[in-house]
Scaffold this motif. Sequence first.
Motif, PDB file in Angstrom:
ATOM      1  N   SER A   8       0.846  -1.196   0.000  1.00 24.70           N
ATOM      2  CA  SER A   8       0.000   0.000   0.000  1.00 24.70           C
ATOM      3  C   SER A   8       0.874   1.235   0.000  1.00 24.70           C
ATOM      4  O   SER A   8       1.619   1.481   0.933  1.00 24.70           O
ATOM      5  CB  SER A   8      -0.895   0.006   1.244  1.00 24.70           C
ATOM      6  N   GLU A   9       0.816   2.022  -1.070  1.00 21.94           N
ATOM      7  CA  GLU A   9       1.613   3.243  -1.140  1.00 21.94           C
ATOM      8  C   GLU A   9       1.197   4.221  -0.055  1.00 21.94           C
ATOM      9  O   GLU A   9       2.025   4.964   0.475  1.00 21.94           O
ATOM     10  CB  GLU A   9       1.444   3.893  -2.511  1.00 21.94           C
ATOM     11  N   LYS A  10      -0.053   4.204   0.289  1.00 25.97           N
ATOM     12  CA  LYS A  10      -0.549   5.139   1.296  1.00 25.97           C
ATOM     13  C   LYS A  10       0.075   4.877   2.655  1.00 25.97           C
ATOM     14  O   LYS A  10       0.394   5.792   3.408  1.00 25.97           O
ATOM     15  CB  LYS A  10      -2.068   5.039   1.383  1.00 25.97           C
ATOM     16  N   ASP A  11       0.292   3.577   2.974  1.00 30.88           N
ATOM     17  CA  ASP A  11       0.801   3.224   4.296  1.00 30.88           C
ATOM     18  C   ASP A  11       2.312   3.290   4.377  1.00 30.88           C
ATOM     19  O   ASP A  11       2.868   3.588   5.433  1.00 30.88           O
ATOM     20  CB  ASP A  11       0.336   1.809   4.682  1.00 30.88           C
ATOM     21  N   VAL A  12       3.017   2.951   3.296  1.00 31.71           N
ATOM     22  CA  VAL A  12       4.472   2.826   3.373  1.00 31.71           C
ATOM     23  C   VAL A  12       5.207   3.993   2.750  1.00 31.71           C
ATOM     24  O   VAL A  12       6.120   4.550   3.331  1.00 31.71           O
ATOM     25  CB  VAL A  12       4.930   1.500   2.700  1.00 31.71           C
ATOM     26  N   VAL A  13       4.841   4.397   1.545  1.00 36.22           N
ATOM     27  CA  VAL A  13       5.553   5.481   0.860  1.00 36.22           C
ATOM     28  C   VAL A  13       4.546   6.523   0.399  1.00 36.22           C
ATOM     29  O   VAL A  13       4.279   6.656  -0.784  1.00 36.22           O
ATOM     30  CB  VAL A  13       6.354   4.961  -0.352  1.00 36.22           C
ATOM     31  N   PRO A  14       3.957   7.266   1.332  1.00 43.55           N
ATOM     32  CA  PRO A  14       2.878   8.179   0.948  1.00 43.55           C
ATOM     33  C   PRO A  14       3.278   9.242  -0.044  1.00 43.55           C
ATOM     34  O   PRO A  14       2.458   9.657  -0.848  1.00 43.55           O
ATOM     35  CB  PRO A  14       2.460   8.797   2.290  1.00 43.55           C
ATOM     36  N   ASN A  15       4.557   9.706  -0.037  1.00 43.01           N
ATOM     37  CA  ASN A  15       4.900  10.782  -0.965  1.00 43.01           C
ATOM     38  C   ASN A  15       5.016  10.301  -2.400  1.00 43.01           C
ATOM     39  O   ASN A  15       5.114  11.097  -3.314  1.00 43.01           O
ATOM     40  CB  ASN A  15       6.186  11.489  -0.541  1.00 43.01           C
ATOM     41  N   GLU A  16       4.992   8.980  -2.614  1.00 43.78           N
ATOM     42  CA  GLU A  16       4.990   8.477  -3.982  1.00 43.78           C
ATOM     43  C   GLU A  16       3.692   8.847  -4.697  1.00 43.78           C
ATOM     44  O   GLU A  16       3.644   8.924  -5.903  1.00 43.78           O
ATOM     45  CB  GLU A  16       5.159   6.952  -3.981  1.00 43.78           C
ATOM     46  N   THR A  17       2.623   9.046  -3.936  1.00 45.00           N
ATOM     47  CA  THR A  17       1.353   9.386  -4.569  1.00 45.00           C
ATOM     48  C   THR A  17       1.414  10.731  -5.271  1.00 45.00           C
ATOM     49  O   THR A  17       0.624  11.020  -6.146  1.00 45.00           O
ATOM     50  CB  THR A  17       0.220   9.422  -3.526  1.00 45.00           C
ATOM     51  N   LEU A  18       2.408  11.574  -4.882  1.00 46.11           N
ATOM     52  CA  LEU A  18       2.549  12.872  -5.539  1.00 46.11           C
ATOM     53  C   LEU A  18       2.979  12.708  -6.985  1.00 46.11           C
ATOM     54  O   LEU A  18       2.769  13.584  -7.808  1.00 46.11           O
ATOM     55  CB  LEU A  18       3.588  13.720  -4.786  1.00 46.11           C
ATOM     56  N   HIS A  19       3.630  11.568  -7.297  1.00 50.30           N
ATOM     57  CA  HIS A  19       4.143  11.344  -8.648  1.00 50.30           C
ATOM     58  C   HIS A  19       3.353  10.265  -9.378  1.00 50.30           C
ATOM     59  O   HIS A  19       3.751   9.826 -10.437  1.00 50.30           O
ATOM     60  CB  HIS A  19       5.611  10.923  -8.577  1.00 50.30           C
ATOM     61  N   ALA A  20       2.246   9.806  -8.782  1.00 50.92           N
ATOM     62  CA  ALA A  20       1.531   8.676  -9.359  1.00 50.92           C
ATOM     63  C   ALA A  20       0.977   9.003 -10.739  1.00 50.92           C
ATOM     64  O   ALA A  20       0.989   8.176 -11.635  1.00 50.92           O
ATOM     65  CB  ALA A  20       0.401   8.241  -8.438  1.00 50.92           C
ATOM     66  N   LYS A  21       0.468  10.220 -10.908  1.00 52.95           N
ATOM     67  CA  LYS A  21      -0.094  10.633 -12.194  1.00 52.95           C
ATOM     68  C   LYS A  21       0.827  11.662 -12.813  1.00 52.95           C
ATOM     69  O   LYS A  21       0.766  12.842 -12.507  1.00 52.95           O
ATOM     70  CB  LYS A  21      -1.492  11.219 -12.000  1.00 52.95           C
ATOM     71  N   LYS A  22       1.695  11.196 -13.681  1.00 56.97           N
ATOM     72  CA  LYS A  22       2.733  12.049 -14.276  1.00 56.97           C
ATOM     73  C   LYS A  22       2.139  13.267 -14.973  1.00 56.97           C
ATOM     74  O   LYS A  22       2.565  14.393 -14.764  1.00 56.97           O
ATOM     75  CB  LYS A  22       3.563  11.229 -15.260  1.00 56.97           C
ATOM     76  N   ASP A  23       1.122  13.026 -15.800  1.00 59.60           N
ATOM     77  CA  ASP A  23       0.580  14.117 -16.599  1.00 59.60           C
ATOM     78  C   ASP A  23      -0.086  15.173 -15.722  1.00 59.60           C
ATOM     79  O   ASP A  23       0.040  16.372 -15.966  1.00 59.60           O
ATOM     80  CB  ASP A  23      -0.407  13.568 -17.619  1.00 59.60           C
ATOM     81  N   SER A  24      -0.815  14.737 -14.703  1.00 61.29           N
ATOM     82  CA  SER A  24      -1.543  15.696 -13.878  1.00 61.29           C
ATOM     83  C   SER A  24      -0.627  16.441 -12.931  1.00 61.29           C
ATOM     84  O   SER A  24      -0.961  17.530 -12.473  1.00 61.29           O
ATOM     85  CB  SER A  24      -2.634  14.975 -13.086  1.00 61.29           C
ATOM     86  N   ARG A  25       0.554  15.887 -12.630  1.00 58.10           N
ATOM     87  CA  ARG A  25       1.463  16.514 -11.683  1.00 58.10           C
ATOM     88  C   ARG A  25       2.605  17.258 -12.368  1.00 58.10           C
ATOM     89  O   ARG A  25       3.419  17.864 -11.701  1.00 58.10           O
ATOM     90  CB  ARG A  25       2.051  15.456 -10.740  1.00 58.10           C
ATOM     91  N   LYS A  26       2.708  17.170 -13.661  1.00 52.96           N
ATOM     92  CA  LYS A  26       3.849  17.776 -14.347  1.00 52.96           C
ATOM     93  C   LYS A  26       3.836  19.288 -14.202  1.00 52.96           C
ATOM     94  O   LYS A  26       2.817  19.933 -14.391  1.00 52.96           O
ATOM     95  CB  LYS A  26       3.831  17.397 -15.820  1.00 52.96           C
ATOM     96  N   LEU A  27       5.015  19.836 -13.874  1.00 56.01           N
ATOM     97  CA  LEU A  27       5.157  21.280 -13.706  1.00 56.01           C
ATOM     98  C   LEU A  27       5.491  21.935 -15.042  1.00 56.01           C
ATOM     99  O   LEU A  27       6.053  21.301 -15.931  1.00 56.01           O
ATOM    100  CB  LEU A  27       6.254  21.579 -12.686  1.00 56.01           C
ATOM    101  N   LYS A  28       5.172  23.190 -15.144  1.00 57.64           N
ATOM    102  CA  LYS A  28       5.404  23.917 -16.393  1.00 57.64           C
ATOM    103  C   LYS A  28       6.500  24.956 -16.205  1.00 57.64           C
ATOM    104  O   LYS A  28       6.420  25.795 -15.315  1.00 57.64           O
ATOM    105  CB  LYS A  28       4.114  24.592 -16.858  1.00 57.64           C
TER     106      LYS A  28
END
Length: 589
Positions: free
Chosen positions: A272-292
Amino acid sequence: MSSKKVKSANDASSSRDGLGGGESVIADHGRRRSTCGYCKSPARSSISHGLSAETLTVSDYQALIDRGWRRSGCYLYKHEMDKTCCPSYTIRLKASDFVPSKEQQRVSRRLERFLDGKLDVQPKEQTEHTGVSSSLGTATSEEKSKVEPVMDDLSKTIDQAVQICIQSGEFPSNMQIPKASVKKVLCDKRKKLAKGPEQLLYTSNIAFPIAAAIKRTHTSEKVEINGNKLSPETISEILLTAMSKLGETPGISIEVSKGHINFLSASKASLSEKDVVPNETLHAKKDSRKLKLEMRLKRSSFDPEEHELYKRYQLKVHNDNPSHVVESSYRRFLVDSPLIYVQPLGENDEKVVPPCGFGSFHQQYRVDGRLVAVGVVDILPKCLSSVYLFWDPDYAFLSLGKYSAIQEINWVRENQARCPSLEYYYLGYYIHSCSKMRYKAAYRPSELLCPLRFKWVPFEVARPLLDKKRYVILSDIKESQNQCSLLPHASETLATSEHEDMEQGETNDDFMGGSDDEDEEMDESESEDAYIESDIDNIVIGLYGSQYRYKDLRKMLNPVGRKQLEPMLQSYRKVVGDELSERMVYEIR
């Protein structure tokens, strides 16, 4: 007399650069001494000639920098290379020939990973401002509080395994055992080290300090187990066996590799990413999280947002005195410019002028709208000349000094198609005796300007001589090389290491100050040369709103006036050259 005055004025005005008209009007400050910002000598050992420009055509400034001049605001300066403490050589490179080094390529890739949300930012690189962590793609304090207990539990498991090994006699008992440390593996490394469906999450190198501790404790005896020395590889295998006796850690499997103890996700589906590596969820959706990243080139003007960034940069990176970063100082240093703006007008002009025109500009770098860096540049007929760069200290991990230099080089390449004369990237001054300035030579292949004959010499040719002495007539080296092949091949003299910081470098020239610098003084004894007819006859003199050639003005001056003015004109002609002295207006105030 009036007819001569009008004729001289028209003659001077006709000496335009062919790029938008206008004329260069300058005032001579003469020879100046000041303390040196490079060698930090307490003496006034920095010697230069100073001019201030009311207006300056881009062609005239191009000619000036090709004679070793630079500007700071409206103040122009050129070092007396054979006399100053730290000779400053103008450095440039031909943009089309630029070959990025491995480090420069890594800088570009790092920024791309950051924009894609794949770059993990270390805590020391985060800012104290609450709003920045999310914009950098880092974990919040709440998320970190969930991850850290996992690493703490794994560290305690290793420590228990070490105690088991000591009690069983596998490790010596008479040594000081270091505490285990478990670290989170960065996102990019996980993908490189991943095997099968498992993903590498954490790692510990505890086997290495244990091996060193055993070696220190038993320097006179060989400690072996079953004939094998206690190497980090062996120790990690022993610890793995001991940890298996303590039971499994839910969702995590343990492996060893080359002395490292690695903790992997049991599988992508079961962890479970939520339980073990929660900050990975910040990069889970590449397109929606990509900075400009946006780069905006605008003409030089005062911008309060830029000034605020400049203040933060100067105070945090250079530890400046707050009184030195006030608005008036900033305007004088990086906003005010004497360059006459030239804009492309019509089809014919577009062939010789880039779409932005010629003049002084600020290149803004924005990440999702936030201003992170500003590059101050001059765009001239033959080059883009870098003046200064300041950046957000919160983004130091992106090496924006190096990245901006690469972007400026690329800008020259792209715009050369529209403006064929635009070929070079000027990095300001290169000071071989100052280690902090040597990073400029990492942009290859670069050239240095000969301080005597104003010819360009490849850096790799000049470097062996600069290693031996500070002041070198570089064109002598090139001429000698043309006559015989006694110098080392370029590849033997090319530097292999790069100095870290434009980044922190980011000043491309030392700020020479101006009339308000109390450390500087004018040297009245400029020259003892006597007046030589035709030497200074055609210098354009501006006086009380009118312009004269000196040969006409001289007739109006009394002997005392001529005696005071002519040595100054001789010195001026020497430092700017014959052509410029007869084109620019020498203003007498």
